[in-house]
Design a protein around this motif. Sequence first.
Motif, short mmCIF file in Angstrom:
data_model
loop_
_atom_site.label_atom_id
_atom_site.label_comp_id
_atom_site.label_asym_id
_atom_site.label_seq_id
_atom_site.Cartn_x
_atom_site.Cartn_y
_atom_site.Cartn_z
N ILE A 283 0.84 -1.20 0.00
CA ILE A 283 0.00 0.00 0.00
C ILE A 283 0.88 1.25 0.00
CG2 ILE A 283 -1.67 1.33 1.34
CD1 ILE A 283 -2.85 -1.34 2.27
N ALA A 284 1.95 1.22 0.80
CA ALA A 284 2.88 2.36 0.81
C ALA A 284 3.50 2.56 -0.57
CB ALA A 284 3.97 2.12 1.85
N SER A 285 3.83 1.46 -1.25
CA SER A 285 4.39 1.56 -2.60
C SER A 285 3.37 2.18 -3.56
CB SER A 285 4.78 0.16 -3.11
OG SER A 285 5.79 -0.40 -2.31
N ALA A 286 2.10 1.82 -3.39
CA ALA A 286 1.06 2.38 -4.24
C ALA A 286 0.91 3.88 -4.00
CB ALA A 286 -0.26 1.65 -3.99
N VAL A 287 0.95 4.29 -2.74
CA VAL A 287 0.85 5.72 -2.42
C VAL A 287 2.04 6.48 -3.01
CG1 VAL A 287 0.85 7.41 -0.55
CG2 VAL A 287 -0.55 5.34 -0.36
N ALA A 288 3.24 5.91 -2.88
CA ALA A 288 4.42 6.54 -3.45
C ALA A 288 4.30 6.65 -4.97
CB ALA A 288 5.67 5.74 -3.08
N SER A 289 3.70 5.65 -5.59
CA SER A 289 3.49 5.70 -7.05
C SER A 289 2.56 6.85 -7.42
CB SER A 289 2.90 4.38 -7.54
OG SER A 289 3.78 3.32 -7.32
N ALA A 290 1.55 7.09 -6.58
CA ALA A 290 0.66 8.22 -6.84
C ALA A 290 1.42 9.55 -6.76
CB ALA A 290 -0.49 8.21 -5.83
N ALA A 291 2.34 9.65 -5.80
CA ALA A 291 3.17 10.86 -5.70
C ALA A 291 4.08 10.99 -6.92
CB ALA A 291 4.01 10.80 -4.42
N TRP A 292 4.61 9.88 -7.38
CA TRP A 292 5.44 9.85 -8.59
C TRP A 292 4.64 10.31 -9.80
CZ3 TRP A 292 8.01 4.63 -10.51
CH2 TRP A 292 8.88 4.91 -11.58
N PHE A 293 3.40 9.84 -9.89
CA PHE A 293 2.49 10.20 -10.98
C PHE A 293 2.27 11.72 -11.01
CE2 PHE A 293 -1.98 11.28 -11.86
CZ PHE A 293 -2.07 10.91 -13.19
N VAL A 294 1.95 12.30 -9.86
CA VAL A 294 1.69 13.74 -9.78
C VAL A 294 2.96 14.53 -10.12
CG1 VAL A 294 1.07 15.64 -8.24
CG2 VAL A 294 -0.18 13.47 -8.11
N ALA A 295 4.09 14.11 -9.57
CA ALA A 295 5.35 14.81 -9.84
C ALA A 295 5.72 14.75 -11.31
CB ALA A 295 6.47 14.21 -8.98
N THR A 296 5.42 13.64 -11.98
CA THR A 296 5.71 13.49 -13.40
C THR A 296 4.87 14.45 -14.24
OG1 THR A 296 6.27 11.16 -13.09
CG2 THR A 296 5.79 11.86 -15.33
N LEU A 297 3.58 14.58 -13.91
CA LEU A 297 2.72 15.52 -14.62
C LEU A 297 3.20 16.97 -14.40
CD1 LEU A 297 -0.90 14.15 -14.02
CD2 LEU A 297 0.43 14.09 -16.13
N ILE A 298 3.55 17.29 -13.17
CA ILE A 298 4.07 18.63 -12.88
C ILE A 298 5.35 18.89 -13.67
CG2 ILE A 298 5.09 20.07 -11.07
CD1 ILE A 298 3.11 18.77 -9.12
N ALA A 299 6.21 17.86 -13.74
CA ALA A 299 7.47 18.00 -14.48
C ALA A 299 7.22 18.28 -15.96
CB ALA A 299 8.31 16.74 -14.32
N GLY A 300 6.19 17.68 -16.53
CA GLY A 300 5.87 17.95 -17.92
C GLY A 300 5.51 19.41 -18.16
N ARG A 301 4.74 19.98 -17.24
CA ARG A 301 4.38 21.40 -17.35
C ARG A 301 5.60 22.29 -17.12
NH1 ARG A 301 -0.86 22.84 -17.59
NH2 ARG A 301 -2.40 21.15 -17.51
N LEU A 302 6.42 21.93 -16.13
CA LEU A 302 7.64 22.70 -15.88
C LEU A 302 8.57 22.65 -17.09
CD1 LEU A 302 8.54 21.75 -12.19
CD2 LEU A 302 7.74 23.97 -13.04
N ALA A 303 8.61 21.50 -17.77
CA ALA A 303 9.48 21.36 -18.93
C ALA A 303 9.08 22.32 -20.04
CB ALA A 303 9.44 19.91 -19.43
N ASP A 304 7.78 22.61 -20.16
CA ASP A 304 7.31 23.56 -21.17
C ASP A 304 7.58 25.00 -20.77
OD1 ASP A 304 6.37 21.87 -23.17
OD2 ASP A 304 4.44 21.58 -22.19
N SER A 305 7.50 25.31 -19.49
CA SER A 305 7.63 26.70 -19.06
C SER A 305 9.03 27.05 -18.56
CB SER A 305 6.63 26.99 -17.94
OG SER A 305 6.83 26.12 -16.83
N PHE A 306 9.73 26.07 -17.98
CA PHE A 306 11.01 26.32 -17.35
C PHE A 306 12.16 25.63 -18.07
CE2 PHE A 306 13.79 25.80 -13.43
CZ PHE A 306 14.14 27.15 -13.37
#
Length: 459
Positions: A283-306
């Motif tokens: 379950i902890a691994s699944a929660v960490a994966s959700a954090a990874w998922f969110v950080a990856t999406l944020i990184a995509g937006r940062l890659a376009d702007s920053f």
Amino acid sequence: MTPSTAVSNPATQRRVALATIIGTTIEWYDFFIYALGAGLVFAQLFFKPAGEDIGLLLSFATVGVSFLFRPLGAFLAGHYGDIIGRRAMLVLTLILMGTATTLIGALPTFAQIGIAAPILLLFLRILQGVSAGGEWGGAVLMVVEHAPADRRGRAGALPQVGVPLGFLLASGVMALMTGVVSPGQAFLEWGWRVPFLLSIVLIVVGYLVRRSVEESPVFAEIAERGQQTKSPVAVLFKRHWHLVILAALVFVGNNAVGYMTTGGFLQSYATGKLKIDTTAMLIASAVASAAWFVATLIAGRLADSFGRRNTLLIGFAVQAVMAFPLFWLVNTATLPGLYAGLILLSIGLGLTYGPLAAWYTEIFPASVRFSGVAIPYAIGSILGGAFAPTIAQALLQATGTTTAVSWYILVATLIGAAATLCLRDRRGIPLGPDYEAEQASGATMFAPNGAHREVGAKQ
């Protein structure tokens, strides 16, 4: 079609995005369900005569051996992806992965057929490696080459989120089996097979979705003109070998760290050495994966702007800072410490993974782009993630402490950061075949910066 700058209409982009997310999630669910099985049950079911410690090392080694065959998948998919198209290779790699995963679920154990069991297990894992080596490049190019220039970063993050989503799905299904459906001995007897057999259902869904999308507009233009390169892999290594090496080393910095969790090492360490409940760990691994998922999406937006390069460097900084605190937190053997360590590490992983798709696509020329994207990714996975769980387990057994594993994580991260500093940000460079000369120059900090212009959002 406007030469070299055409992008798909919004409806097509949405279909491609949906197909990419579903397809890569399925592909990586299959790949990661094996890694979790390796950390939890394969040592007992397929390598028991070797003893507990050696059996676990052998189990993790089968995770790593498959990576050696990723370049084969990348070479084959890259060659044919640059000749016959991106979409066809996506469907073929998905079918191969699903078939291999389903067969693992039906595989007899060592107690049933002896030495043939681990041999067959290894063979099927190799097929998974071939599939994984070819799938990523096709998924990346389909979505990035369909996207407007100013949205390539966030578009490229979509196949990337398939990795944490696949791991989230794999962890969730495994947790369901160990905690609810088949707890205790039942999981060892039959429950472990169910997550593998489920792949036969997922493959049908992924196949139908992926068949519904259109070919990449860049490749469609190349094919329409009959400009496919006859030997794209040979051309890639003759003219762009330095880019292959640097791009692979960038991925090393992400992949070696990522496989501390996705490769099963942390799960095995937490449940074996620290005696944390298996279901709680999953379950902890699944929660960490959700954090990874969110950080990856944020990184995509940062890659376009920053910028792609800047976002990656921030991510590597987070990984470096977390190299030692990760195990300080996990070694508390408490759920809050476990959650904190995994989530903080996952943020760094997302920031170093999200920008890769757009950056790799913009580094390589159109005529060899499938090969150029797929092969460094496969090589980086060998140098980084292939034997990361095995190395970590060996360091733990040799030293009796996780400090050596933290140093290993830090060194890998610094390698990725150094390679990132050697490459230029190519944000907005035209992707079509009319700009081949511009695409082929100035990608590294050691060469003159080719004067590329940024393409507008609607071009």
